[in-house]
Design an enzyme around this catalytic site. Structure first.
Site, PDB file in Angstrom:
ATOM      1  N   SER A 185      15.274  16.236   1.661  1.00 46.52           N
ATOM      2  CA  SER A 185      14.527  17.227   2.432  1.00 46.52           C
ATOM      3  C   SER A 185      14.392  16.757   3.889  1.00 46.52           C
ATOM      4  CB  SER A 185      13.162  17.471   1.783  1.00 46.52           C
ATOM      5  OG  SER A 185      12.573  18.639   2.296  1.00 46.52           O
ATOM      6  N   ASP A 197      18.183  26.420  -4.130  1.00 45.29           N
ATOM      7  CA  ASP A 197      17.113  25.873  -3.303  1.00 45.29           C
ATOM      8  C   ASP A 197      16.393  27.014  -2.585  1.00 45.29           C
ATOM      9  OD1 ASP A 197      15.560  24.551  -1.319  1.00 45.29           O
ATOM     10  OD2 ASP A 197      16.927  22.854  -1.370  1.00 45.29           O
ATOM     11  N   HIS A 229      15.002  22.816  -4.929  1.00 48.28           N
ATOM     12  CA  HIS A 229      14.662  21.766  -3.976  1.00 48.28           C
ATOM     13  C   HIS A 229      14.027  20.611  -4.752  1.00 48.28           C
ATOM     14  CE1 HIS A 229      14.193  20.818   0.299  1.00 48.28           C
ATOM     15  NE2 HIS A 229      12.994  20.334   0.041  1.00 48.28           N
TER      16      HIS A 229
END
Length: 427
Positions: A264, A360, A393
Site C-alpha cells: 500500500s 482491490d 487490498h
C-alpha cells in the site's frame, strides 16, 4: 378465569405463528458479504472503504467464515429457530454462501499458478543451488504468521533517527544465523495510507518465510501525516536504508545485497526509494551513502500521485492533497510529480516484482498495470508482475493460502535475483 385463559391461548397461537426471521437475515447478510468478497460492491470513496472492511477478512479467510456460519446455524437449530419456510430459506441462503466461500478459497489456491508464472517469465526457474548458511537448520515449510518472537529478540530493536518511536526498526533473523553470515537482506516498509501503520503487524507471512530461510529482514516505522507532511515519509525510508547499509553486517546481513518491499503506502515508498538512489535531496545529511537496492517488491501500491481518473483515484488525490502533502496539485505540481514512482522509472531501475489484487477496492489494479507497463518499456532489469485473481487490498496480512503463496513467490524471485548477482556460496 375465561379472560386469562383466552390471553394464554392467544399467546400460544402468536408464538406458533411467529416467523424466525433472525436466521434468514443473518444468512442473507452472510451471502451478501460472500458476494462482496468475490467481487467488491464498490470502488468509489466511502462505499469502497466499507466494501474493503467487510470483504477483506472474508476474501482472505473464507474457510473461517464458512465455519463460523455453520456454527451459527447449528446454534439456531438447537434453539428451534430453523423451522418452516423461514428456516428452509435461512439454510438455502447459507448453502449459497458456503458455495461462494468455497469458490473464494479455490481462487486463492489458483494464485500459486499466477505467481509462479510471473516469476518464471521474468527471471526464469528458481536455481537449484542457492545461498545457504552452514550449521543452521532452516525451513520454508509454511510457518505460522505470528512468529515475530521467534525471529526478533528483545535486543533487536534499534533507532535509526531522532523521531522517537517513528524512527525505530526491528531486525528479524534466524536464531542460529552467524553474525558473519553475510546473508541477503530485505527492508520492509509498512503501509497505512501515510497516516497510520508501523513496523509491527504487517507482512508477517513474508518476513517469517524469509527469516526461516536464513535471510535477514528489517521492518521499520516512519513519521506519519498529518503531523509530518511529505516528504518526511520517504526521507525516513532513505534514512532507514542508510542505517541498514551501515549496520546490518553486525547482525549477519550483507550490506551489498539489500532488497526493499512494502504494501500500500509502503509499496509506494518502496518503489520510490528503489527508483531514486541518486536523488540526494532525499538523503539530507547522508548524501554520500549509496542507497541503491538490489531488488524491489512493492505490493498493491499507489504509483501515480497525479492521475484522478478512474474509480477511487480522485478520493486518493484529495487525501494526499489535504493530509499528506498539505498543498494542492496546482500549487505544488513538481512535488506530486517527484513523489510518483510512475514518473521516476528509468533504464537503471533494479529488478522489480509488482503484486496487486484484481479486486482491490482501495487502490485500483489499473495503477499497477500502468506502472508495470512503464517499467517494462525502459528498464534493463527483469520486471515480474502478478495480478492475483480475486485478491483485495492487504492480501498479505492474514495467514491465508494467498499470503503463503505470495511469500513463497517473493522468496523465489529474491533468491533468483540474489544468485544472478552473487555466486552461490556456503558460509
Amino acid at each position: 378465569m375465561s379472560r386469562p385463559r383466552t390471553r394464554v391461548a392467544a399467546m400460544i397461537r402468536f408464538e406458533s405463528a411467529r416467523t424466525p426471521t433472525a436466521p434468514v437475515v443473518a444468512s442473507a447478510l452472510e451471502l451478501a458479504n460472500t458476494v462482496n468478497a468475490w467481487r467488491p460492491f464498490s470502488r468509489s470513496a466511502v462505499p469502497a472503504a466499507f466494501a474493503f472492511v467487510c470483504g477483506w477478512p472474508t476474501s482472505e479467510l473464507p474457510l473461517h467464515a464458512l465455519g463460523l456460519s455453520a456454527l451459527r446455524l447449528a446454534s439456531a437449530a438447537r434453539r428451534g429457530d430453523i423451522q418452516g419456510s423461514a428456516g428452509r430459506a435461512a439454510l438455502g441462503l447459507a448453502c449459497l454462501s458456503w458455495l461462494g466461500l468455497a469458490g473464494v478459497y479455490q481462487r486463492q489456491l489458483r494464485s500459486k499458478t499466477v505467481l509462479d508464472k510471473a516469476v518464471r517469465d521474468a527471471v526464469g526457474e528458481r536455481p537449484d543451488i542457492i545461498w545457504t548458511p552452514s550449521g543452521v537448520r532452516l525451513t520454508t515449510s509454511r510457518p505460522l504468521v505470528r512468529r515475530r518472537r521467534r525471529y526478533v529478540s528483545p535486543e533487536a530493536t534499534f533507532a535509526y533517527g531522532d523521531a522517537g518511536r517513528f524512527n525505530k526498526l526491528d531486525v528479524w533473523r534466524h536464531r542460529d544465523l552467524p553474525d558473519d553470515a553475510r546473508a541477503p537482506v530485505v527492508l520492509q516498509v509498512p503501509g497505512g495510507g501515510w497516516v497510520t501503520g508501523g513496523r509491527r503487524g504487517q507482512a508477517y507471512p513474508l518476513l517469517t518465510r524469509l527469516s526461516a530461510a536464513g535471510w535477514v529482514c528489517v521492518s521499520m516505522s516512519y513519521r506519519l501525516s498529518p503531523r509530518h507532511p511529505w516528504p518526511a515519509h520517504i526521507l525516513d525510508v532513505k534514512r532507514a536504508l542508510a542505517w541498514v547499509k551501515a549496520n546490518i553486517a553486525e547482525h549477519g546481513g550483507d550490506p551489498d545485497f539489500v532488497a526493499i518491499t512494502g504494501g500500500s503506502a509502503g509499496g509506494h515508498l518502496a518503489a520510490l526509494a528503489a527508483l531514486t538512489p541518486d536523488d540526494k535531496s532525499l538523503q539530507p545529511g547522508f548524501e554520500d551513502v549509496d542507497l541503491s537496492v538490489a531488488a524491489a517488491v512493492p505490493l498493491y501500491g499507489r504509483y501515480d500521485w497525479l492521475t484522478s481518473e478512474g474509480p477511487g483515484r480522485r478520493e486518493l488525490v484529495v487525501l494526499i492533497e489535504r493530509y499528506i502533502v498539505q498543498r494542492r496539485i496546482g500549487e505544488a505540481l513538481e512535488v506530486f510529480r517527484a513523489a510518483s514512482p510512475l514518473l521516476r522509472v528509468g533504464p537503471d531501475a533494479p529488478p522489480f516484482f509488482v503484486l496487486h489484487g484484481e479486486c482491490d477496492s482501495v487502490i485500483p489494479v489499473e495503477e499497477a498495470r500502468a506502472f508495470v507497463d512503464a517499467l517494462r518499456a525502459v528498464s534493463r532489469a527483469p520486471v515480474a508482475y502478478a495480478e492475483l485473481p480475486g485478491a483485495q487490498h492487504g492480501f498479505d496480512f492474514f495467514e491465508s493460502a494467498r499470503a503463503r503463496n505470495s511469500a513463497e513467490a517473493v522468496h523465489d524471485f529474491l533468491d533468483t535475483v540474489y544468485v544472478a548477482n552473487r555466486p552461490p556460496k556456503r558460509v
